[in-house]
Design a protein around this motif. Structure first.
Motif, PDB file in Angstrom:
ATOM      1  N   GLN A 105      68.016  74.491  59.496  1.00 49.53           N
ATOM      2  CA  GLN A 105      68.700  73.225  59.321  1.00 49.53           C
ATOM      3  C   GLN A 105      67.451  72.181  58.407  1.00 49.53           C
ATOM      4  O   GLN A 105      67.150  71.193  58.628  1.00 49.53           O
ATOM      5  N   GLY A 106      66.860  73.040  57.393  1.00 47.75           N
ATOM      6  CA  GLY A 106      65.881  72.420  56.716  1.00 47.75           C
ATOM      7  C   GLY A 106      64.259  72.367  57.233  1.00 47.75           C
ATOM      8  O   GLY A 106      63.556  71.757  56.617  1.00 47.75           O
ATOM      9  N   TRP A 107      64.290  72.588  58.368  1.00 49.60           N
ATOM     10  CA  TRP A 107      62.894  72.553  59.067  1.00 49.60           C
ATOM     11  C   TRP A 107      62.270  73.705  59.116  1.00 49.60           C
ATOM     12  O   TRP A 107      62.756  74.875  59.382  1.00 49.60           O
ATOM     13  N   GLU A 108      60.843  73.706  59.077  1.00 47.16           N
ATOM     14  CA  GLU A 108      60.017  75.015  59.360  1.00 47.16           C
ATOM     15  C   GLU A 108      59.162  74.894  60.745  1.00 47.16           C
ATOM     16  O   GLU A 108      58.617  73.686  61.049  1.00 47.16           O
ATOM     17  N   HIS A 109      59.425  75.671  61.621  1.00 54.31           N
ATOM     18  CA  HIS A 109      58.962  75.690  62.846  1.00 54.31           C
ATOM     19  C   HIS A 109      57.822  76.476  62.971  1.00 54.31           C
ATOM     20  O   HIS A 109      57.569  77.676  62.498  1.00 54.31           O
ATOM     21  N   TYR A 110      56.765  75.823  63.441  1.00 52.34           N
ATOM     22  CA  TYR A 110      55.257  76.668  63.688  1.00 52.34           C
ATOM     23  C   TYR A 110      54.594  76.370  65.162  1.00 52.34           C
ATOM     24  O   TYR A 110      54.892  75.594  65.711  1.00 52.34           O
ATOM     25  N   THR A 111      53.973  77.589  65.159  1.00 54.60           N
ATOM     26  CA  THR A 111      53.212  77.417  66.792  1.00 54.60           C
ATOM     27  C   THR A 111      51.672  77.942  66.224  1.00 54.60           C
ATOM     28  O   THR A 111      51.510  79.052  65.763  1.00 54.60           O
ATOM     29  N   VAL A 112      50.940  77.297  66.726  1.00 58.81           N
ATOM     30  CA  VAL A 112      49.302  77.449  66.475  1.00 58.81           C
ATOM     31  C   VAL A 112      48.685  77.497  67.820  1.00 58.81           C
ATOM     32  O   VAL A 112      49.042  76.806  68.838  1.00 58.81           O
ATOM     33  N   ILE A 113      47.419  78.203  67.992  1.00 63.47           N
ATOM     34  CA  ILE A 113      46.397  78.007  68.831  1.00 63.47           C
ATOM     35  C   ILE A 113      45.172  77.528  68.413  1.00 63.47           C
ATOM     36  O   ILE A 113      44.826  78.257  67.251  1.00 63.47           O
ATOM     37  N   ALA A 114      44.370  76.597  69.023  1.00 63.89           N
ATOM     38  CA  ALA A 114      43.272  76.478  68.664  1.00 63.89           C
ATOM     39  C   ALA A 114      42.080  76.361  69.876  1.00 63.89           C
ATOM     40  O   ALA A 114      42.673  76.321  70.882  1.00 63.89           O
ATOM     41  N   PHE A 115      40.842  76.427  69.667  1.00 64.08           N
ATOM     42  CA  PHE A 115      39.685  76.552  70.774  1.00 64.08           C
ATOM     43  C   PHE A 115      39.212  74.982  71.041  1.00 64.08           C
ATOM     44  O   PHE A 115      38.410  75.165  71.942  1.00 64.08           O
ATOM     45  N   ASP A 116      39.779  74.257  70.302  1.00 68.28           N
ATOM     46  CA  ASP A 116      39.526  72.790  70.452  1.00 68.28           C
ATOM     47  C   ASP A 116      40.350  71.720  70.416  1.00 68.28           C
ATOM     48  O   ASP A 116      41.138  71.978  69.162  1.00 68.28           O
ATOM     49  N   GLU A 117      40.721  70.947  71.332  1.00 66.12           N
ATOM     50  CA  GLU A 117      42.065  70.000  71.097  1.00 66.12           C
ATOM     51  C   GLU A 117      41.846  68.979  69.864  1.00 66.12           C
ATOM     52  O   GLU A 117      42.615  68.852  69.016  1.00 66.12           O
ATOM     53  N   THR A 118      40.165  68.873  69.554  1.00 67.02           N
ATOM     54  CA  THR A 118      40.196  68.092  68.500  1.00 67.02           C
ATOM     55  C   THR A 118      40.832  68.963  66.980  1.00 67.02           C
ATOM     56  O   THR A 118      41.308  68.248  66.015  1.00 67.02           O
ATOM     57  N   ASP A 119      40.546  70.044  66.896  1.00 66.56           N
ATOM     58  CA  ASP A 119      41.047  70.972  65.776  1.00 66.56           C
ATOM     59  C   ASP A 119      42.731  70.763  65.583  1.00 66.56           C
ATOM     60  O   ASP A 119      43.101  70.582  64.433  1.00 66.56           O
ATOM     61  N   VAL A 120      43.250  70.657  66.652  1.00 71.52           N
ATOM     62  CA  VAL A 120      44.804  70.527  66.745  1.00 71.52           C
ATOM     63  C   VAL A 120      45.232  69.060  66.402  1.00 71.52           C
ATOM     64  O   VAL A 120      46.043  69.186  65.424  1.00 71.52           O
ATOM     65  N   ARG A 121      44.220  68.136  66.907  1.00 75.85           N
ATOM     66  CA  ARG A 121      44.884  66.825  66.393  1.00 75.85           C
ATOM     67  C   ARG A 121      44.556  66.538  65.002  1.00 75.85           C
ATOM     68  O   ARG A 121      45.151  66.132  64.293  1.00 75.85           O
ATOM     69  N   THR A 122      43.277  67.130  64.423  1.00 75.62           N
ATOM     70  CA  THR A 122      43.018  66.875  63.040  1.00 75.62           C
ATOM     71  C   THR A 122      43.977  67.556  62.286  1.00 75.62           C
ATOM     72  O   THR A 122      44.417  67.035  61.077  1.00 75.62           O
ATOM     73  N   LEU A 123      44.398  68.828  62.595  1.00 74.20           N
ATOM     74  CA  LEU A 123      45.498  69.383  61.649  1.00 74.20           C
ATOM     75  C   LEU A 123      46.653  68.720  61.532  1.00 74.20           C
ATOM     76  O   LEU A 123      47.206  68.625  60.372  1.00 74.20           O
ATOM     77  N   LEU A 124      47.145  68.308  62.782  1.00 75.36           N
ATOM     78  CA  LEU A 124      48.243  67.484  62.474  1.00 75.36           C
ATOM     79  C   LEU A 124      48.257  66.157  61.813  1.00 75.36           C
ATOM     80  O   LEU A 124      49.343  65.829  60.988  1.00 75.36           O
ATOM     81  N   GLN A 125      47.228  65.680  61.883  1.00 76.06           N
ATOM     82  CA  GLN A 125      47.169  64.505  60.976  1.00 76.06           C
ATOM     83  C   GLN A 125      46.947  64.961  59.706  1.00 76.06           C
ATOM     84  O   GLN A 125      47.578  63.944  58.703  1.00 76.06           O
ATOM     85  N   ASP A 126      46.510  65.806  59.206  1.00 73.58           N
ATOM     86  CA  ASP A 126      46.332  66.256  57.979  1.00 73.58           C
ATOM     87  C   ASP A 126      47.567  66.627  57.141  1.00 73.58           C
ATOM     88  O   ASP A 126      48.120  66.007  56.200  1.00 73.58           O
TER      89      ASP A 126
END
Length: 244
Positions: A105-126
């Motif tokens: 429905q026009g959306w791309e769904h992704y799942t990622v794993i990181a070793f630091d919560e900061t990496d996840v937060r920074t990726l989403l902000q980017d």
């Protein structure tokens, strides 16, 4: 150091956005190999001629079936559309991508794993900087919860399987040889090829043996943390030793 899993969906211009928006019942799953993309397209509804034409333009069709359960198509295409893709940005922020990408429905769904919560937060902000994004879940996980697909790439399962062995296996699979009850026999399968029955059977058995051998390491990985014994193998072994 902890492990963190994030699932999110994004919307931006990509080769599959328009088709997934136009056909809301369609699900597109996308895997990346070293030199190509493999796309699986499924729908519970019968496809229109227009949809089949659009699918045909996505790449080389490897498999297509249309029956009472709906549509199932597997295609292969080049990686040219992945230049500057979101996958590269995951790597920039030390996040491990978990295939497949799911388009719906026009959306791309992704799942990622990181070793630091900061990496996840920074990726989403980017990602918020150039596309619509919705975070579906973000949670800390244990090492035992890491998806086994991280450690079991598809190409390793088919390592050392020759082209002829692969072709023999695919013919048997698509002809219903592994269904219960079987829909075909070895003789019937061999008759559809240019080789003798004994030769076809040799290709098939070697493919099965190699595939199971390659899958063995992942089978042990999947069951490593299981404490169950559904076949009561250990109990049977103890009974036999007691009888001796």
């Amino acid at each position: 150091m902890g492990l963190y899993e994030a699932s999110f969906r994004v919307k931006h211009e990509c080769p599959y956005r328009e088709i997934s928006e136009h056909y809301p019942d369609l699900t597109i799953r996308e895997w990346y190999l070293s030199d190509c993309q493999v796309i699986e397209i499924t729908s519970s509804e019968s496809p229109t001629d227009e949809l089949l034409t659009e699918i045909d333009q996505l790449g080389t069709i490897l498999h297509e079936s249309i029956d009472e359960s709906g549509l199932h198509v597997v295609t292969q295409s080049c990686l040219c559309s992945l230049e500057g893709s979101i996958i590269e940005r995951f790597e920039e922020f030390n996040c491990l991508y978990q295939p497949p990408t799911i388009h719906r429905q026009g959306w791309e769904h992704y799942t990622v794993i990181a070793f630091d919560e900061t990496d996840v937060r920074t990726l989403l902000q980017d990602l918020e900087g150039d596309r619509d994004i919705e975070v579906l879940s973000k949670t800390a996980i244990t090492e035992q919860q890491i998806p086994h697909s991280m450690l079991a790439p598809v190409d390793q399962l088919f390592e050392d399987v020759t082209d002829r062995q692969m072709a023999a296996l695919r013919l048997a699979l698509e002809s219903g040889y592994y269904e219960q009850p079987r829909k075909t026999s070895l003789r019937e399968l061999a008759d559809r090829t240019a080789v003798a029955r004994s030769t076809y059977e040799e290709h098939l058995r070697k493919a099965e043996n190699k595939l199971l051998t390659n899958a063995g390491q992942f089978l042990r990985l999947v069951t490593a943390t299981s404490s169950g014994d559904p076949l009561e193998i250990e109990q049977s072994g103890r009974a036999e030793r007691a009888a001796d």
